[in-house]
Design a protein around this motif. Sequence first.
Motif, PDB file in Angstrom:
ATOM      1  N   ASN A 167     -20.159  -5.994  36.181  1.00  0.00           N
ATOM      2  CA  ASN A 167     -20.626  -6.036  37.575  1.00  0.00           C
ATOM      3  C   ASN A 167     -19.693  -5.269  38.516  1.00  0.00           C
ATOM      4  O   ASN A 167     -19.426  -5.693  39.635  1.00  0.00           O
ATOM      5  N   LYS A 193     -15.369 -10.350  44.225  1.00  0.00           N
ATOM      6  CA  LYS A 193     -16.157  -9.746  43.153  1.00  0.00           C
ATOM      7  C   LYS A 193     -15.662 -10.223  41.788  1.00  0.00           C
ATOM      8  O   LYS A 193     -16.447 -10.508  40.890  1.00  0.00           O
ATOM      9  N   GLU A 239     -19.861 -14.490  33.955  1.00  0.00           N
ATOM     10  CA  GLU A 239     -20.633 -13.543  33.151  1.00  0.00           C
ATOM     11  C   GLU A 239     -19.732 -12.869  32.113  1.00  0.00           C
ATOM     12  O   GLU A 239     -20.134 -12.665  30.960  1.00  0.00           O
ATOM     13  N   ALA A 295     -17.745 -12.357  38.969  1.00  0.00           N
ATOM     14  CA  ALA A 295     -18.009 -11.776  37.641  1.00  0.00           C
ATOM     15  C   ALA A 295     -17.376 -12.569  36.504  1.00  0.00           C
ATOM     16  O   ALA A 295     -17.658 -12.314  35.330  1.00  0.00           O
TER      17      ALA A 295
END
Length: 83
Positions: free
Chosen positions: A62, A11, A18, A15
């Motif tokens: 996120n 994850k 971004e 992320a």
Amino acid sequence: MPADLDQSLEKARDAKAETLKIFNRLAGSAAVGITRIGDQYGLKVNLAEPLAESVSPPSSVNGVPVCIEVTGQITKRLPAEPS
């Protein structure tokens, strides 16, 4: 690596781009790396200068936690040379 830790690492990787976009917009210059935050992986954002007082940075992107540090000048690391 335990499955939940492995998932938090994925994850964080997902992320990272971004997060860099967000903080480059907010600060003008930022670098983003992956770090441990508590019992999971998160993102560490290095800034050249403090954010303006009127700017509220996200504490997560996120679902990935973000920690921020003002480090001064941001420079890109060169890849290590093979030994």
